[in-house]
Design an enzyme around this catalytic site. Structure first.
Site, short mmCIF file in Angstrom:
data_model
loop_
_atom_site.label_atom_id
_atom_site.label_comp_id
_atom_site.label_asym_id
_atom_site.label_seq_id
_atom_site.Cartn_x
_atom_site.Cartn_y
_atom_site.Cartn_z
N SER A 229 -19.94 -95.06 -44.44
CA SER A 229 -19.24 -96.41 -45.18
C SER A 229 -18.95 -96.27 -46.22
CB SER A 229 -20.29 -97.10 -45.63
OG SER A 229 -21.23 -97.03 -46.88
N ASP A 230 -17.53 -97.22 -47.61
CA ASP A 230 -17.56 -96.89 -48.82
C ASP A 230 -18.15 -97.33 -49.18
OD1 ASP A 230 -15.87 -96.22 -50.87
OD2 ASP A 230 -14.29 -98.12 -50.17
N TRP A 231 -18.55 -96.74 -50.63
CA TRP A 231 -19.50 -97.07 -51.55
C TRP A 231 -19.85 -97.97 -51.75
CZ3 TRP A 231 -18.78 -92.72 -49.86
CH2 TRP A 231 -19.30 -91.59 -50.22
N TRP A 232 -20.89 -98.51 -51.11
CA TRP A 232 -21.83 -99.70 -51.14
C TRP A 232 -21.03 -100.84 -50.51
CZ3 TRP A 232 -20.75 -97.06 -55.84
CH2 TRP A 232 -22.56 -96.62 -56.98
N ALA A 233 -20.19 -100.24 -49.23
CA ALA A 233 -19.84 -101.11 -48.45
C ALA A 233 -20.79 -101.90 -47.34
CB ALA A 233 -18.39 -100.83 -47.54
#
Length: 677
Positions: A229-233
């Site tokens: 994931s992109d960070w916190w996605a």
């Protein structure tokens, strides 16, 4: 490997399996020491190693110093596959020697609008060019036994409201514009990981989009790495896992309870959990096994040479009336240099890719070394950056000096926070005060050149008529200052070309009426007609076309030959031509091949880039350039067949120096036997 994997999965507890699927902190995966499962370390890229130092609790302390390579917008201006690969190989060596397993890059999203704040991290408005360069980046980094993360999958072409906005894209546009760069990179370069985007795609978060991550990426393209994931996605962990997202980053307290609840309720099966853990463990063991083959030290001097070579080829000469450039070293002359960017070059954009670089050469000091003592360099800053704004400083001194100078070089660019992650540009014009500085200086001294440092297209309409020359320096890394000075003085012949169209004004851009959306959705109403596909199809005037860039020498094109295959299939179609350097000095030319479908049952752009080669020619030298075009070069995505399809008919092969400077054309009739059955 399969036996080892079965043993590990059998030995892991359910909690360990679920905890493995997220990070232990912001940059690392969870180790399971009792089973000798190591932690994998990731770090930001793509134009330098942004390695964050953590305290004992995993909190960020600072960012370690690192070399700053040219950003993707600058590397795309080189159109040089070999340079992209060399620079990426160097980045891989640096990353591996620092104990990092994955460099988070490259970004191959399409530059739908020049407003996107992250355009400097992306390659092009054209999917073929973006895919070719992204592929070379991945191969380069991974040749150093370090993994990459191809991002941001998919349709992340704006930063505004990126956590919620839904990119609404029809299937054909998605397949022809927004997915091909990812597809090429996956199929031809085999990245270790693919990073999902923040946004929704047609209503579904990319992190939870099974059609995107499972159906297209894995089943159609054959991707066998992991999705990160992109960070916190990630919003709902079990939905993301079911969609085929193995690693959610970074660690949060929510993920384990969500997975447990889903497993207990039966919405997530043990088989799905084990399959995801198996893919993740395969990746972890691959990363760990690669460590023994990585560089333990790096050759910084060699890496700086690669940076400088890349910076030089990124320099893009957009305008040069009356051959104002190059300046002539070795003679008496007075040159006025204006702009703090001459003294402190802007070499990168902001956000998660920002590198903590050290002292670098400025254009001002290099210009002085080259021009003086025979000539004289006078420097006036002209403006200062204060509180995110540009303040003109001592304009009266600039005007007085301009009257006395033989020529003026203005170094310009927007404020340091204008192009960055998480925020889009508000305008593609320079600040009004800077435009006035250029206008008034050029009004006093007609021999004025402007050096622009920016990550994407700039509207120059208010002042470009008054200046003789424009050199676009992009964000070209640590070599930017020297490279610009060497091009200005003719020590280097410019060979960069635009990888995006420069419009006359923002209102002319194809996404203008629908960007940034209504707060819920961003409709991609322009469809296929992104960038030059729009301008060329509409025959619309532009400031500088796609693929444009001037040289200090002249190239001529001749002897175009188009030869379809003579077997059952007409592919590959072989295209060749001859390029001659008829000018006064050696130089590099970027030969671009476009294909036009003369008549089709569906709407198609006027022309599309399907090949390019960059060649070096000495004065008077001539070389042959050859392209091999496969079936895809002539195809569109058929929503009827749900596959790529080309029609029997006449196609035009167009070779040129830019999308608006076509030198040679020849038509070829191709027969698709499927049409006859």
């Amino acid at each position: 490997m399969e036996e080892r994997m079965a043993e590990l999965i059998s030995a892991l507890t359910p909690d360990e399996k679920m905890t493995l699927l997220t990070g232990i902190n912001i940059w690392q995966t969870l180790p399971v020491k009792r089973l000798d499962i190591p932690s994998v370390v990731v770090s930001d890229g793509p134009h330098g190693l942004r390695q964050v130092r953590l305290d004992d609790e995993g909190k960020e302390l600072d960012t370690l110093p690192a070399l700053c390579f040219p950003t993707s917008c600058a590397m795309s201006a080189t159109w040089n596959r070999e340079l992209v690969s060399k620079g990426a190989r160097a980045l891989g060596e640096i990353t591996g020697a620092a104990g990092v397993d994955i460099l988070l890059g490259p970004g191959v999203n399409i530059k739908r609008t020049p407003l996107c704040g992250r355009n400097f991290e992306y390659y092009s408005e054209d999917p073929f060019l973006a895919g070719e360069l992204g592929k070379e980046y991945i191969k380069g980094v991974q040749s150093a036994h370090v993994g990459t993360s191809l991002k941001h999958f998919a349709a992340n072409s704006q930063e505004f409201d990126r956590f919620q906005i839904s990119s609404e894209i029809d299937e054909r546009t998605l397949r022809e514009i927004y997915l091909p760069a990812f597809e090429k990179a996956v199929k031809e370069a085999d990245p270790w990981t693919v990073m999902c985007a923040y946004n929704r795609l047609n209503g579904v978060y990319c992190s939870e989009n099974g059609y995107l991550l499972r159906t297209i990426l894995r089943e159609e393209w054959g991707f066998d790495g992991i999705v990160i994931s992109d960070w916190w996605a990630v919003h709902e962990r079990s939905l993301a896992l079911k969609a085929s997202l193995e690693l959610a980053m970074p660690y949060t307290d929510d993920y384990l309870p969500q997975l447990k609840e889903s497993l207990e309720k039966g919405s997530l099966t043990e088989e799905e959990l084990d399959d995801a853990v198996a893919r993740l463990l395969t990746f972890i063991l691959k990363a760990a096994d690669s460590r023994s083959r990585r560089a333990v030290s790096t050759d910084e001097a060699a890496h700086r040479e690669i940076i400088l070579a890349s910076s030089r080829e990124a320099m893009t000469l957009l305008k040069n009336e009356d051959s104002l450039l190059p300046l002539k070293p070795g003679r008496k002359q007075k040159i006025l240099v204006v702009g703090t960017n001459a003294e402190k070059p802007r070499i990168q954009g902001g956000g998660s890719s920002e590198v903590n670089y050290g002292k670098i050469e400025s254009s001002l000091e290099v210009l002085k070394d080259i021009i003086e003592p025979e000539g004289e360099i006078e420097y006036i800053p002209g403006y200062v950056y204060e509180r995110g704004m540009i303040q003109i400083d001592k304009l009266n001194l600039v005007m007085a000096a301009a009257r006395q100078a033989d020529s003026v070089i203005i170094f310009a660019g927007d404020n340091v926070s204008s192009e960055t992650e998480a925020r889009d540009r508000e305008s593609i014009r320079l600040p009004l005060s800077m435009e006035r500085l250029i206008e008034q200086t050029a009004g006093i001294n007609s021999h004025t050149a402007v050096v622009l440092q920016s990550g994407s297209a700039v509207d120059m309409s208010s002042w470009i008529g008054g200046v003789k020359s424009v050199l676009f320096a992009w964000y070209a890394g640590e070599g930017s200052g020297r490279a610009a000075a060497e091009v200005l003085t003719g020590l280097v012949n410019p060979s960069g070309k635009t990888a995006e169209t420069f419009p006359l004004r923002l209102e002319d851009t194809p996404a203008y009426s629908s960007y940034p959306g209504n707060g819920f959705t961003a409709p991609y109403d322009e469809g296929l007609f992104v960038g030059y596909r729009h301008y060329d199809s509409k025959n619309k005037d532009v400031l500088f076309p796609f693929g444009h860039g001037l040289s200090y020498t002249e190239f001529t094109y001749s002897a175009l030959k188009v030869k379809p295959n003579t077997g059952d299939s007409p592919f590959p179609v072989e295209v060749s031509c001859r390029i001659r350097n008829g000018g006064s000095q050696p130089g590099k030319e970027i030969v671009q091949l476009y294909v036009r479908d003369w008549e089709s049952r569906v709407s198609r752009p006027f022309q599309e880039l399907k090949g390019f080669e960059k060649i070096f020619l000495k004065k008077g030298e001539e070389k042959e350039v050859t392209f091999m075009l496969n079936e895809r070069a002539f195809s569109y995505y058929s929503t009827v067949f749900r596959d790529w399809h080309w029609e029997t008919g006449e196609f035009e092969i167009r070779l040129g120096s830019s999308s608006r400077d076509i030198r040679l054309t020849e038509s070829v009739f191709l027969t698709n036997k499927k049409d006859l059955s």
